[in-house]
Design a protein around this motif. Structure first.
Motif, PDB file in Angstrom:
ATOM      1  N   ASN A 272       0.841  -1.190   0.000  1.00 23.74           N
ATOM      2  CA  ASN A 272       0.000   0.000   0.000  1.00 23.74           C
ATOM      3  C   ASN A 272       0.880   1.246   0.000  1.00 23.74           C
ATOM      4  N   ASP A 273       0.479   2.265  -0.748  1.00 22.36           N
ATOM      5  CA  ASP A 273       1.233   3.526  -0.747  1.00 22.36           C
ATOM      6  C   ASP A 273       0.503   4.623   0.031  1.00 22.36           C
ATOM      7  N   ALA A 274      -0.574   4.278   0.737  1.00 24.79           N
ATOM      8  CA  ALA A 274      -1.331   5.270   1.509  1.00 24.79           C
ATOM      9  C   ALA A 274      -0.754   5.385   2.918  1.00 24.79           C
ATOM     10  N   TRP A 275      -0.640   6.634   3.397  1.00 25.70           N
ATOM     11  CA  TRP A 275      -0.157   6.925   4.738  1.00 25.70           C
ATOM     12  C   TRP A 275      -1.136   7.865   5.424  1.00 25.70           C
ATOM     13  N   SER A 276      -1.310   7.691   6.730  1.00 25.83           N
ATOM     14  CA  SER A 276      -2.199   8.547   7.514  1.00 25.83           C
ATOM     15  C   SER A 276      -1.404   9.361   8.516  1.00 25.83           C
ATOM     16  N   TYR A 277      -1.872  10.614   8.749  1.00 25.26           N
ATOM     17  CA  TYR A 277      -1.219  11.488   9.712  1.00 25.26           C
ATOM     18  C   TYR A 277      -1.960  11.425  11.036  1.00 25.26           C
ATOM     19  N   LEU A 278      -1.220  11.179  12.127  1.00 30.20           N
ATOM     20  CA  LEU A 278      -1.777  11.061  13.474  1.00 30.20           C
ATOM     21  C   LEU A 278      -1.430  12.331  14.249  1.00 30.20           C
ATOM     22  N   PRO A 279      -2.357  13.272  14.371  1.00 29.99           N
ATOM     23  CA  PRO A 279      -2.013  14.555  14.992  1.00 29.99           C
ATOM     24  C   PRO A 279      -1.611  14.448  16.450  1.00 29.99           C
ATOM     25  N   ASP A 280      -2.159  13.471  17.179  1.00 27.54           N
ATOM     26  CA  ASP A 280      -1.799  13.345  18.592  1.00 27.54           C
ATOM     27  C   ASP A 280      -0.355  12.903  18.784  1.00 27.54           C
ATOM     28  N   TYR A 281       0.233  12.299  17.759  1.00 29.96           N
ATOM     29  CA  TYR A 281       1.605  11.819  17.844  1.00 29.96           C
ATOM     30  C   TYR A 281       2.549  12.610  16.934  1.00 29.96           C
ATOM     31  N   ARG A 282       1.961  13.490  16.111  1.00 28.32           N
ATOM     32  CA  ARG A 282       2.738  14.264  15.136  1.00 28.32           C
ATOM     33  C   ARG A 282       3.595  13.326  14.301  1.00 28.32           C
ATOM     34  N   ALA A 283       2.930  12.310  13.784  1.00 28.39           N
ATOM     35  CA  ALA A 283       3.653  11.262  13.077  1.00 28.39           C
ATOM     36  C   ALA A 283       2.762  10.639  12.010  1.00 28.39           C
ATOM     37  N   TRP A 284       3.414   9.893  11.096  1.00 25.25           N
ATOM     38  CA  TRP A 284       2.736   9.203  10.004  1.00 25.25           C
ATOM     39  C   TRP A 284       2.791   7.696  10.221  1.00 25.25           C
ATOM     40  N   ILE A 285       1.760   7.014   9.722  1.00 20.34           N
ATOM     41  CA  ILE A 285       1.738   5.557   9.781  1.00 20.34           C
ATOM     42  C   ILE A 285       1.205   5.035   8.455  1.00 20.34           C
ATOM     43  N   THR A 286       1.811   3.959   7.969  1.00 23.92           N
ATOM     44  CA  THR A 286       1.285   3.352   6.749  1.00 23.92           C
ATOM     45  C   THR A 286      -0.109   2.815   7.004  1.00 23.92           C
ATOM     46  N   ASN A 287      -1.003   2.980   6.045  1.00 25.39           N
ATOM     47  CA  ASN A 287      -2.378   2.510   6.207  1.00 25.39           C
ATOM     48  C   ASN A 287      -2.477   0.997   6.322  1.00 25.39           C
ATOM     49  N   ILE A 288      -1.395   0.304   6.040  1.00 23.98           N
ATOM     50  CA  ILE A 288      -1.400  -1.145   6.231  1.00 23.98           C
ATOM     51  C   ILE A 288      -1.757  -1.481   7.669  1.00 23.98           C
ATOM     52  N   TYR A 289      -1.303  -0.661   8.614  1.00 25.68           N
ATOM     53  CA  TYR A 289      -1.515  -0.946  10.030  1.00 25.68           C
ATOM     54  C   TYR A 289      -2.694  -0.188  10.623  1.00 25.68           C
ATOM     55  N   ILE A 290      -3.572   0.345   9.773  1.00 30.55           N
ATOM     56  CA  ILE A 290      -4.829   0.925  10.234  1.00 30.55           C
ATOM     57  C   ILE A 290      -5.957  -0.005   9.823  1.00 30.55           C
ATOM     58  N   LYS A 291      -6.794  -0.390  10.769  1.00 30.15           N
ATOM     59  CA  LYS A 291      -7.903  -1.282  10.441  1.00 30.15           C
ATOM     60  C   LYS A 291      -8.853  -0.582   9.476  1.00 30.15           C
ATOM     61  N   GLY A 292      -9.167  -1.270   8.382  1.00 30.95           N
ATOM     62  CA  GLY A 292     -10.059  -0.693   7.384  1.00 30.95           C
ATOM     63  C   GLY A 292      -9.524  -0.921   5.981  1.00 30.95           C
ATOM     64  N   PRO A 293     -10.118  -0.265   5.009  1.00 29.92           N
ATOM     65  CA  PRO A 293      -9.665  -0.416   3.631  1.00 29.92           C
ATOM     66  C   PRO A 293      -8.307   0.246   3.407  1.00 29.92           C
ATOM     67  N   ALA A 294      -7.708  -0.043   2.266  1.00 28.60           N
ATOM     68  CA  ALA A 294      -6.385   0.499   1.961  1.00 28.60           C
ATOM     69  C   ALA A 294      -6.398   2.024   1.930  1.00 28.60           C
ATOM     70  N   TRP A 295      -7.458   2.614   1.410  1.00 24.05           N
ATOM     71  CA  TRP A 295      -7.660   4.064   1.441  1.00 24.05           C
ATOM     72  C   TRP A 295      -8.870   4.294   2.335  1.00 24.05           C
ATOM     73  N   LEU A 296      -8.681   4.979   3.448  1.00 21.19           N
ATOM     74  CA  LEU A 296      -9.695   5.052   4.496  1.00 21.19           C
ATOM     75  C   LEU A 296     -10.896   5.888   4.090  1.00 21.19           C
ATOM     76  N   ASP A 297     -12.063   5.352   4.298  1.00 20.29           N
ATOM     77  CA  ASP A 297     -13.301   6.052   3.992  1.00 20.29           C
ATOM     78  C   ASP A 297     -13.484   7.265   4.911  1.00 20.29           C
ATOM     79  N   GLY A 298     -13.898   8.388   4.342  1.00 17.65           N
ATOM     80  CA  GLY A 298     -14.229   9.555   5.124  1.00 17.65           C
ATOM     81  C   GLY A 298     -13.066  10.362   5.629  1.00 17.65           C
TER      82      GLY A 298
END
Length: 303
Positions: A272-298
């Motif tokens: 997956n090439d999608a990454w999510s930004y976590l404002p509480d940690y000021r950090a990025w995480i690959t969407n592979i480790y976020i539960k849900g679809p490869a590109w997060l809905d909403g």
């Protein structure tokens, strides 16, 4: 849709010397602004409230708390006398469960026979009762870092800005190992350690006190997501070659502000090439480790 994994991870026990539990890693967080951290003016506790506090009564012992927070306090207080049980309260639904033996604490040998709560299990139950939702399902560390926080307080602020229902957290060297519910008037209710029962204690704001968090019962903007897997690192940028920021020891509720396409990552059998930004940690995480679809809905695309 990727398959998802669900699991309670990283629920640690305490030793008697530590008098704490739920040892997990904690990323440093900065205190909220003064405006966020300072409550509005409130009247002093009434004489009945002061008398109740002096008598060790478990109840809302100060004014200023939200209706949700007051319900959480009373739900926790309703468990006074229930056994502390290591790992207790982490079943499929909030509520007391039989515990486990903590190999590091001989006092826990009978916990598998004791139906009760550990520290985070009690907090989970209290806020589930108060909100009708399982918003604090996890360890003390994940509860302290919850996206359902409306304010945070550092250790140096003591109890002065706290209101009933706030969660007091304890830990050293960046690790949170215990959490309790503030009652007001310098008191808290906690599931403290094996061999004891849910109890009212003086709020400990010295030693390894790490600060407190106020819970907003409403859904947090960008909340409702969870990581999965163990020992998952976040990064300073949307790339595995950027600096590591924070490691999730196990599944953790997180807030996501936006996502973007960046470095392609292959892990756990997914690419997956999608990454999510976590404002509480000021950090990025690959969407592979976020539960849900490869590109997060909403979730919006980052600018």
């Amino acid at each position: 849709m990727r398959h998802t994994r669900h699991r309670i991870n990283g629920i640690k026990g305490i030793t008697r010397a530590a008098t704490a539990l739920c040892v997990v890693a904690l990323s440093g967080w900065s205190a909220m602004s003064t405006a966020q951290a300072t409550p509005s003016a409130r009247s002093a506790p009434s004489a009945p409230v002061r008398a109740a506090a002096a008598a060790g009564t478990c109840d809302v012992l100060a004014p200023g708390a939200s209706a949700v927070a007051e319900k959480a306090v009373r739900a926790a207080c309703g468990q006074i006398g229930v056994w502390y049980s290591w790992g207790g309260g982490h079943g499929a639904q909030p509520g007391a469960t039989y515990g486990q033996v903590d190999p590091s604490d001989p006092a826990s040998n009978h916990d598998p026979e004791r139906r009760g709560f550990d520290c985070s299990g009690l907090v989970r139950f209290a806020y589930a009762q108060a909100t009708g939702q399982d918003i604090l399902n996890g360890t003390s560390r994940s509860q302290f870092n919850t996206p359902h926080a409306s304010a945070r307080f550092n250790a140096g602020q003591g109890t002065a800005p706290l209101r009933p229902g706030d969660l007091l957290a304890y830990g050293n060297g960046g690790a949170i190992h215990h959490i309790a519910v503030y009652l007001g008037a310098g008191k808290m209710v906690e599931a403290r350690q094996s061999g004891t029962h849910v109890m009212v204690s003086d709020a400990r704001v010295g030693g390894d006190y790490a600060g407190a968090v106020r819970i907003d019962g409403a859904a947090a903007p960008g909340g409702g997501f969870s990581t999965w897997g163990t020992d998952v690192w976040t990064h300073a940028d949307a790339s595995t070659t950027s600096a590591r920021v924070y490691k999730f020891a196990g599944p953790t509720s997180v807030k996501i502000s936006c996502q973007k396409h960046a470095q392609s990552v292959t892990a756990e059998g997914f690419t997956n090439d999608a990454w999510s930004y976590l404002p509480d940690y000021r950090a990025w995480i690959t969407n592979i480790y976020i539960k849900g679809p490869a590109w997060l809905d909403g979730v919006p695309t980052c600018p």
